[in-house]
Design a protein around this motif. Structure first.
Motif: not given
Length: 232
Positions: A102-103, A105-106, A109-110, A113, A166
């Motif tokens: 998940r790191k 993702y941006h 989408t981030y 979460h 992110n």
């Protein structure tokens, strides 16, 4: 992130607002495609948040329609065009596998979460004032930061936006660094004149013949505007 000039809404949105019981889940493919095409055009082919290029022609495989004010927190804005933005997939295609994945993702989408109470962001690129483009700065290494001189409350909003979308993951920093680096390289070979910097700023800020802006153009514009100030 740059300011988006919203154009006339797709006809499908007015139809949806006039349909009793309509929900986002009931929007069919043709209606969503019309929204994607409108957003792609008015955003000049860039993601509303990270300024990555959206693949053209617009399709469900290359971009999404994002609710700036989330559907859960602001259901009354579900079919409000000013609340709808075109965004990249935010690495949604990578393998699911917990926090480490998940790191990567941006964008939305981030944000999706995050716990619901942490999903709110305050600076809509399609709202004015303030001009969202003036709220962010970019280092030569491509890091996105709050602009200098912001009041504490606004600075906190900008920091929260960067964090909750992110926007400083390695890939985005690298891409912005490369854009700024290409300009720096030009100036290292030949000392810049104000006229040349203004020309490059126009190129970075003006859609081309196909209506598209250069990827990460706001990072380039920030660097060039700073260079102009240095030149007096």
């Amino acid at each position: 992130m740059r300011r988006i000039e919203k154009a006339r809404e797709p006809a499908s949105l007015a139809d949806l607002r006039g349909t009793p019981g309509a929900a986002w889940s009931s929007v069919h493919g043709t209606q969503r495609q019309q929204m994607r095409e409108h957003a792609f055009k008015e955003q000049h082919g860039l993601c509303a948040y990270c300024m990555s290029p959206l693949p053209g022609p617009p399709s469900a495989e290359g971009m999404k329609i994002e609710h700036f004010e989330t559907r859960a927190l602001s259901p009354e804005l579900v079919f409000d065009w000013d609340n709808l933005l075109g965004v990249c997939l935010g690495d949604v295609g990578i393998r699911e596998g917990g926090g480490e994945h998940r790191k990567r993702y941006h964008c939305d989408t981030y944000r999706g979460h995050l716990p619901r109470e942490e999903q709110r962001i305050e600076l809509n690129p399609a709202a004015f004032p303030p001009d969202v483009g003036s709220m962010f700065s970019y280092t030569n290494q491509g890091e996105m930061r709050p602009a200098e001189g912001l009041e504490p409350a606004m600075r906190a909003s900008v920091e929260a936006q960067i964090e909750r979308l992110n926007l400083n993951i390695a890939r985005l920093r690298r891409n912005r660094r490369d854009v700024i680096g290409a300009l720096r390289s030009q100036f290292q070979k030949k000392a810049p004149r104000a006229a040349r910097v203004k020309e490059l700023l126009t190129l970075a800020s003006t859609p081309d013949g196909a209506g598209l802006l250069p990827p990460y153009c706001q990072a380039a514009a920030y660097y060039l505007e700073k260079k102009l100030r240095q030149l007096g």
